[in-house]
Design an enzyme around this catalytic site. Structure first.
Site, short mmCIF file in Angstrom:
data_model
loop_
_atom_site.label_atom_id
_atom_site.label_comp_id
_atom_site.label_asym_id
_atom_site.label_seq_id
_atom_site.Cartn_x
_atom_site.Cartn_y
_atom_site.Cartn_z
N GLN A 52 -1.57 -39.72 51.43
CA GLN A 52 -2.00 -40.19 49.94
C GLN A 52 -1.50 -41.55 49.42
O GLN A 52 -2.24 -42.38 49.02
CB GLN A 52 -1.92 -39.05 49.02
CG GLN A 52 -2.48 -37.89 49.23
CD GLN A 52 -2.44 -36.60 48.16
OE1 GLN A 52 -1.29 -36.59 47.68
NE2 GLN A 52 -3.23 -35.69 48.12
N THR A 83 -7.57 -27.31 46.14
CA THR A 83 -6.96 -28.75 45.56
C THR A 83 -8.00 -29.33 45.03
O THR A 83 -9.13 -29.42 45.72
CB THR A 83 -6.19 -29.27 46.58
OG1 THR A 83 -5.80 -30.66 46.13
CG2 THR A 83 -6.71 -29.40 47.98
N CYS A 196 -6.18 -30.46 38.18
CA CYS A 196 -5.14 -30.39 39.35
C CYS A 196 -4.62 -29.00 39.36
O CYS A 196 -4.65 -28.35 38.13
CB CYS A 196 -4.19 -31.43 39.05
SG CYS A 196 -2.85 -31.31 40.38
N THR A 197 -4.67 -28.19 40.44
CA THR A 197 -4.43 -26.87 40.49
C THR A 197 -3.04 -26.28 39.97
O THR A 197 -2.98 -25.20 39.72
CB THR A 197 -4.65 -26.35 41.98
OG1 THR A 197 -3.95 -27.34 42.84
CG2 THR A 197 -6.23 -26.39 42.20
#
Length: 235
Positions: A52, A83, A196-197
């Site tokens: 990322q 996610t 965002c989880t």
């Protein structure tokens, strides 16, 4: 009941919430000793995070695509990407599997519209708040989305990666999130997407005057409905 394929580990902290919420939902609907039929492939988030930061989304997509293919071969009947951020590579993942995907942004958009909210704030990783893959999907449902300022995005992002993803919950970080929400409310937001989880590990509805839409909870709820054929669709 359909067998659910969970693509998790990003982070395992939030994947744990998915597992719990899905099983609680199945028990709530079916009662007794019923629990969800789940196959999970949990990747190493350290590998994903490096990619990322490097902007190597192609390699991210390959890793997750191969993991999704493994879920299909193991007998999963649908795919749940646990996610928000990694929905960025959902089209790459589809190249590896024919499993239907329950897209988290669609689930969230439906929840907002059910409460007649047309303008919502979005909190999440920097990727989710800045890039089009998530925001444009929400906008395609007729929603207006507002995001924090660049400096506030840095704060929100860093707390996710440096604290929440490793299970650290700080009161000072909660206060910073609440401040960001207050500022977004002043810009017209009528609801807040916890995009965002991990964010649901830090703040809950009692912390905000605006309605919060916890993507982990909503996504898990949609998965349950899909697994037992209650008004939920995968694409």
């Amino acid at each position: 009941m359909k067998t659910i394929g969970l693509l998790g580990g990003m982070s395992w902290e939030s994947t744990l919430s998915y597992y719990r919420l899905i099983n609680e939902g199945i028990k709530s609907h079916l009662g007794g000793l019923n629990s969800a039929k789940i196959i999970m492939n949990s990747v190493n988030f350290a590998d994903i995070e490096v990619l990322q930061r490097a902007g190597d989304w192609e390699q991210c997509g390959q890793i997750l695509g191969e993991a999704a293919k493994g879920l299909e071969l193991a007998g999963a009947q649908c795919l749940v990407i646990c996610t928000n951020t990694m929905h960025k590579v959902v089209e790459q993942i589809r190249q590896y599997t024919s499993l239907p995907v329950l897209h988290v942004a669609d689930v969230v958009a439906n929840a907002l519209k059910a409460q007649s909210i047309e303008c919502a704030a979005l909190l999440g990783t920097r990727f989710t708040m800045q890039e089009s893959f998530y925001i444009e999907r929400l906008k395609s449902h007729g929603l207006k989305i507002v995001v924090p300022s660049e400096s506030q995005q840095d704060t929100v992002h860093n707390i996710i990666y440096q604290e929440l993803c490793v299970g650290t919950i700080c009161t000072s970080s909660k206060a910073q999130y609440i401040n960001v929400i207050d500022l977004l409310s002043q810009r017209g937001a009528k609801g807040v997407i916890l995009g965002c989880t991990e964010i649901g590990l830090l703040i809950s509805q009692k912390d905000s005057a605006l309605p919060l839409f916890d993507t982990t909870y909503l996504h898990a709820q949609a998965v349950v409905n899909y697994a037992i054929n209650i008004h939920s669709q995968a694409v």
